[in-house]
Write a protein that holds these residues in place. Structure first.
Motif, PDB file in Angstrom:
ATOM      1  N   LEU A 144       0.808  -1.215   0.000  1.00 50.90           N
ATOM      2  CA  LEU A 144       0.000   0.000   0.000  1.00 50.90           C
ATOM      3  C   LEU A 144       0.846   1.272   0.000  1.00 50.90           C
ATOM      4  O   LEU A 144       0.375   2.337   0.379  1.00 50.90           O
ATOM      5  N   SER A 155       2.046   2.517  -2.870  1.00 47.44           N
ATOM      6  CA  SER A 155       2.021   2.677  -4.334  1.00 47.44           C
ATOM      7  C   SER A 155       2.657   1.505  -5.071  1.00 47.44           C
ATOM      8  O   SER A 155       3.075   1.641  -6.223  1.00 47.44           O
ATOM      9  N   GLU A 170      -2.152  -2.934  -4.588  1.00 52.41           N
ATOM     10  CA  GLU A 170      -1.441  -1.715  -4.216  1.00 52.41           C
ATOM     11  C   GLU A 170      -2.375  -0.571  -3.836  1.00 52.41           C
ATOM     12  O   GLU A 170      -1.918   0.545  -3.618  1.00 52.41           O
ATOM     13  N   ASP A 171      -3.669  -0.850  -3.729  1.00 47.21           N
ATOM     14  CA  ASP A 171      -4.602   0.177  -3.267  1.00 47.21           C
ATOM     15  C   ASP A 171      -5.784  -0.515  -2.599  1.00 47.21           C
ATOM     16  O   ASP A 171      -5.847  -1.755  -2.522  1.00 47.21           O
ATOM     17  N   SER A 227      -8.946  -0.840  -3.435  1.00 43.58           N
ATOM     18  CA  SER A 227      -9.789  -1.663  -4.307  1.00 43.58           C
ATOM     19  C   SER A 227      -9.155  -3.027  -4.585  1.00 43.58           C
ATOM     20  O   SER A 227      -9.802  -4.070  -4.447  1.00 43.58           O
ATOM     21  N   ASN A 248      -2.749   2.605   5.245  1.00 45.52           N
ATOM     22  CA  ASN A 248      -3.193   3.208   3.986  1.00 45.52           C
ATOM     23  C   ASN A 248      -4.462   2.570   3.434  1.00 45.52           C
ATOM     24  O   ASN A 248      -4.974   3.005   2.403  1.00 45.52           O
ATOM     25  N   TYR A 301      -9.874   4.658   4.272  1.00 41.22           N
ATOM     26  CA  TYR A 301     -10.401   5.557   3.242  1.00 41.22           C
ATOM     27  C   TYR A 301     -10.281   7.027   3.647  1.00 41.22           C
ATOM     28  O   TYR A 301     -10.250   7.935   2.799  1.00 41.22           O
ATOM     29  N   MET A 356      -7.466   8.980   2.148  1.00 44.61           N
ATOM     30  CA  MET A 356      -7.474   9.157   0.697  1.00 44.61           C
ATOM     31  C   MET A 356      -8.088  10.503   0.312  1.00 44.61           C
ATOM     32  O   MET A 356      -8.867  11.081   1.065  1.00 44.61           O
TER      33      MET A 356
END
Length: 452
Positions: free
Chosen positions: A229, A231, A249-250, A252, A299, A302, A305
């Motif tokens: 997480l 990137s 990596e995110d 979702s 990370n 939410y 973000m």
């Protein structure tokens, strides 16, 4: 002259090694310990501590002294004076460590000018520098008698990884680093782990060592789900390894990854039930261990973000809450199935590190943290906020708590291990494409452009 011209390099090498590494005899240390105890008031009714025995384990870097203590004194009384003992044992006893590699640096012409043994320390200091100086350190414990370990080496502050260490690994053990006693291993096939630490202090470096160790020692028995997480930068070198079955990596993609793992848990439960076994250790057939490694779990939140629309915020909140719920399920149920969660974060708060996740982790590794509160969240005690050396960690397992200097595994060592396992994987979009007969040949889906 101390060193004669004849065979000076051989005789001098042996002489210096003996002088530099010999140090004081254990008897002198015992006498100092007793004198220090008397001087700081650790006596009762005129009685002093009394030596029971001394012990120097083979291949260890300490001598243990075991004492009977006067009635009315406790371990806490001695621990309160811990610094007095260390300072006393090191009083004018600074020593040098000399390796055979160091012998090559010796200026023999300079040494031949020495007329007294008293001149040797200053001569060594000029040749090798202050970095060769070490201090003895002391550890105390009590099991009916007072045990004092006097270590003859300091814990290193930088520790390059030696590939020969892998030869010492028992199955599913990872060599995290070294204590004053030598190489320290952690076992990662019987439970989950939490790794915490502020940036640049060794947390991600250890994750590289973990992954590389299992690829090196168990390439056909391990698989990974890597949730990177930051990137995707930390784990991108592993993405084409055949053992990596999920990469996220995110939020979702992490949500999708954890959902896949839940499906695997259901499959393994059904299989174990059919085999009539309760845990992976009872399975006689070959079965892979599956490690879910999350680098920077905070990370997933939410709220960290940059989301603008209400719809995006609600969707992210839903996925985040599901991810938290699924991680709890994995922590509570997956270890017996051979699926292990390695939960890593820079910000170990009660919100980030859920209590159920923490309660079901048996290995806790803590590098430097910003506050004692964060240290308490991970270890149930403070201390990680006082770490100042990069790579230094507090490791807590059912076997106890130790302080370790972690190994540094360089990029070349990693590439050497992972290169044989890299395969070319199809992209997700490619897998969804039709690979058989061209559908346009039937003419049903062919776009015809008539000339004007």
């Amino acid at each position: 002259m101390i060193l004669e011209v004849v065979s000076s390099s051989i005789i001098g090498g042996i002489y210096l090694a003996a002088k530099l590494k010999g140090g004081e005899s254990p008897t002198n240390d015992h006498q100092k310990i007793k004198m220090i105890a008397d001087a700081v008031g650790l006596k009762k009714n005129g009685q002093s501590i009394r030596i029971h025995r001394k012990y120097h384990p083979k291949n260890k870097h300490y001598t243990e002294y075991i004492y009977q203590i006067p009635l009315g004194l406790s371990l806490e009384d001695f621990q309160e004076k811990h610094q007095k003992f260390e300072d006393g044992l090191n009083n004018k006893q600074t020593r040098y460590l000399l390796s055979f590699k160091d012998l090559k640096k010796i200026d023999w012409k300079e040494l031949r000018k020495i007329n007294s043994l008293k001149e040797l320390p200053e001569q060594f200091k000029r040749m090798f520098g202050e970095k060769q100086l070490i201090r003895k350190s002391v550890e105390m414990s009590f099991d009916g008698m007072l045990k004092i370990k006097v270590y003859d080496r300091a814990m290193p502050t930088y520790l390059p990884f030696r590939e020969s260490v892998w030869e010492q690994c028992k199955k599913w053990h990872v060599p995290i680093g070294e204590t004053k006693d030598g190489v320290h291993f952690i076992r990662l096939d019987d439970g989950h782990a939490v790794i915490a630490g502020t940036t640049r202090y060794g947390k991600t470096t250890f994750l590289h060592l973990l992954i590389t160790t299992f690829l090196k020692l168990h390439p056909d028995e391990v698989e990974f789900s890597l949730i990177d997480l930051k990137s995707g930068l930390s784990f991108q070198r592993y993405k084409d390894c055949k053992q990596v079955i999920n990469m996220a990596e995110d939020l979702s993609s992490a949500h999708s990854c954890l959902n896949d793992i839940l499906q695997e848990m259901k499959h393994r439960k059904a299989w174990f039930k059919k085999l009539g076994v309760e845990k992976i250790q009872d399975v006689k057939q070959p079965i892979t261990r599956h490690y879910i490694i999350i680098d920077e779990a905070s990370n997933l939140d939410y709220r960290r973000m940059e989301l603008k629309s209400k719809k995006d915020i609600e969707a992210a909140k839903f996925m985040y809450e599901q991810c938290k719920s699924w991680m709890k399920m994995i922590a509570c149920e997956a270890a017996s199935l051979g699926i292990y969660l390695i939960f890593s974060t820079q910000y170990p708060t009660a919100e980030i590190l859920d209590s159920q996740v923490k309660a079901n982790t048996i290995t806790k590794i803590c590098y430097r943290l910003d506050t004692g509160t964060q240290s308490y969240v991970v270890l149930d005690h403070t201390g990680a906020e006082e770490i100042t050396i990069k790579g230094r960690a507090i490791v807590r397992t059912p076997d106890g708590t130790v302080q370790v200097q972690s190994y540094f595994l360089d990029d070349q060592q990693i590439e050497k291990v992972i290169t044989p396992h890299i395969i070319i994987k199809a992209r997700k979009d490619d897998e969804d494409e039709t690979t058989g007969e061209d559908p346009g040949e039937t003419g049903e889906d062919t776009l015809i452009i008539e000339p004007v």
